[in-house]
Write a protein that holds these residues in place. Sequence first.
Motif, mmCIF file in Angstrom:
data_model
loop_
_atom_site.group_PDB
_atom_site.id
_atom_site.type_symbol
_atom_site.label_atom_id
_atom_site.label_comp_id
_atom_site.label_asym_id
_atom_site.label_seq_id
_atom_site.Cartn_x
_atom_site.Cartn_y
_atom_site.Cartn_z
ATOM 1 N N ILE A 275 3.411 68.122 168.021
ATOM 2 C CA ILE A 275 4.179 67.692 166.851
ATOM 3 C C ILE A 275 4.613 68.936 166.087
ATOM 4 O O ILE A 275 3.823 69.854 165.837
ATOM 5 N N VAL A 277 5.941 70.614 162.693
ATOM 6 C CA VAL A 277 5.762 70.348 161.264
ATOM 7 C C VAL A 277 6.578 71.352 160.456
ATOM 8 O O VAL A 277 6.336 72.564 160.527
ATOM 9 N N LEU A 297 -4.067 67.533 160.202
ATOM 10 C CA LEU A 297 -3.655 67.981 161.528
ATOM 11 C C LEU A 297 -4.868 68.262 162.410
ATOM 12 O O LEU A 297 -4.908 67.878 163.585
ATOM 13 N N SER A 300 -6.537 65.030 163.501
ATOM 14 C CA SER A 300 -5.733 64.207 164.413
ATOM 15 C C SER A 300 -5.967 64.589 165.869
ATOM 16 O O SER A 300 -5.763 63.777 166.773
ATOM 17 N N GLN A 302 -4.148 66.488 167.569
ATOM 18 C CA GLN A 302 -2.863 66.686 168.240
ATOM 19 C C GLN A 302 -2.436 68.149 168.152
ATOM 20 O O GLN A 302 -2.634 68.808 167.128
ATOM 21 N N PHE A 304 0.068 71.200 167.555
ATOM 22 C CA PHE A 304 1.126 71.289 166.545
ATOM 23 C C PHE A 304 1.696 72.692 166.453
ATOM 24 O O PHE A 304 1.044 73.680 166.814
ATOM 25 N N TRP A 306 3.313 74.502 163.110
ATOM 26 C CA TRP A 306 3.478 74.275 161.667
ATOM 27 C C TRP A 306 4.194 75.478 161.062
ATOM 28 O O TRP A 306 3.683 76.588 161.082
ATOM 29 N N LEU A 364 7.180 66.118 162.090
ATOM 30 C CA LEU A 364 6.773 65.791 160.722
ATOM 31 C C LEU A 364 7.711 66.535 159.794
ATOM 32 O O LEU A 364 7.664 67.758 159.687
ATOM 33 N N LEU A 383 8.306 61.729 161.846
ATOM 34 C CA LEU A 383 7.316 61.274 160.889
ATOM 35 C C LEU A 383 7.824 61.725 159.529
ATOM 36 O O LEU A 383 7.832 62.907 159.213
ATOM 37 N N GLN A 424 -3.626 62.245 159.015
ATOM 38 C CA GLN A 424 -4.234 62.093 160.329
ATOM 39 C C GLN A 424 -3.792 60.792 160.989
ATOM 40 O O GLN A 424 -3.377 60.774 162.156
ATOM 41 N N VAL A 427 -0.008 60.902 161.988
ATOM 42 C CA VAL A 427 0.236 61.763 163.150
ATOM 43 C C VAL A 427 -0.206 61.061 164.435
ATOM 44 O O VAL A 427 0.516 61.056 165.442
ATOM 45 N N LYS A 428 -1.377 60.440 164.409
ATOM 46 C CA LYS A 428 -1.866 59.747 165.606
ATOM 47 C C LYS A 428 -0.996 58.528 165.936
ATOM 48 O O LYS A 428 -0.777 58.215 167.106
#
Length: 473
Positions: A275, A277, A297, A300, A302, A304, A306, A364, A383, A424, A427-428
């Motif tokens: 993901i 961000v 984050l 989660s 996942q 990322f 950022w 995100l 997101l 969290q 994101v999930k």
Amino acid sequence: MKEVSRSVVVIMVPLPAQGHLNQLVELAYLVASYGIPVHYVGSASHNHQAKLRSHIPPSSSPSDICFHNFPTPPFLSPAPNPNSTCKFPSHLQPAFDAASLLRGPIASLIRSLSLESRRVVVVHDSLMGSVVQDAASVPNAENYVFHSVSAFALYWYKWEATGIVLPREEEVDIVELLSSNGFPSLQDSFTDEFLKFIALQHEFKKLSSGIIYNTCRVVEGHYVDLFTSATANSITTKHWAIGPFNPVKVPEKKSRRSAHGCMEWLDKQALNSVIYVSFGTTTALSNKQIHEIATGLECSGQKFIWVLREADKADVFSGGGEARKIELPQGFEEMVETRDLGLLVRDWAPQLEILGHPATGGFLSHCGWNSCMESISMGVPILAWPMHSDQPRNAVLISKVLKIGLIVKDCMSQNKVVKSSEIQGAVKALMASEQGDEMRKRAAELGVAVRGSMDEGGVSRAELDSFITHISR
């Protein structure tokens, strides 16, 4: 493309903020590809910013684009306040006010070009109407308003301001959402100073010969038509949805424009596992909110990327003042590196390339329209975490109309810190659920359609051809 008559020239007049500068640079590139000379005007600093951050490699930029560095009065360039109760970037207002004094130099350029050209076409940001008003007094000059926000946002702003009758029943749900407590109204979206600035610029809409949108009819053709109908009583009769302006095909791995380290890291990640961000260039988050995002984050699980950088100042190249140190939870960066959970990017990130990478499965985002169009172009679901201005309405378009994203819970309340547990869960939901997979599928299908719209014979290419034909008539 076949070159059109070079007796037509185009002047691009952007608002001096990143989300507006880059759109008209991209449009300048598209227009110049038809062999039409383009003059892009602004201060030296903002022109440099536009070129530095452009998606277009300098080596491939047409020689038909000329940047005019006009002097503007000195202005304050305060740092954004991460603890401000109003998330609208009021720290940019001094740059807007200074740019309004470009009227004289731009009028001189219009008159000069009019003497050697059959037609001078002035494409100006909708918030620069007062600056180009003198074009109306030049017989062979024409003004075209450029809207940098979505047609969806424009239509609902119009509905809120005038109470126009809704054309279909299914939009009642949107009305209820936009009218609900906590959703920012037009008055709540901006400072009083900026509202006055908007009102001044809109006084000159009657001088326009047409409207250009950075959008695609595949995405929101219904709202382009609605907004066209809502403005039917004005003098303006021509409307073109030419977007997306951003490139719709990112470079292959062997020929990437960017040498950014995050791309090498992405190459090692699984399909749709990361993901991205990023909250844009205009909003500074509080340290408390940054802590909650970091924790969310991490929890989660996942992967990322950022982008953790400060929001732009009015002059991104100006020095002075101590730079704010963005604080993360103790040990967070070490944990991220040890677990190979993600990357923290503290400089300018190649957003379009990141979104176009097969490992990127979600975004995100603050839902600025540039970011929305780039994500849609690359087929990536969003997101949505809107901060100010048109962003909440864009979030509704993404989540309720296009159904290619989710809104982070309770984020409509501008002054509320969103808790890590909510982040969290969101994101999930996007990255690791059947609901998220369905959104990813819809986003991918929409991305294919949008990219196809820019091909020869596609709907956006046809609209661009129509605009070029019109100004070259």
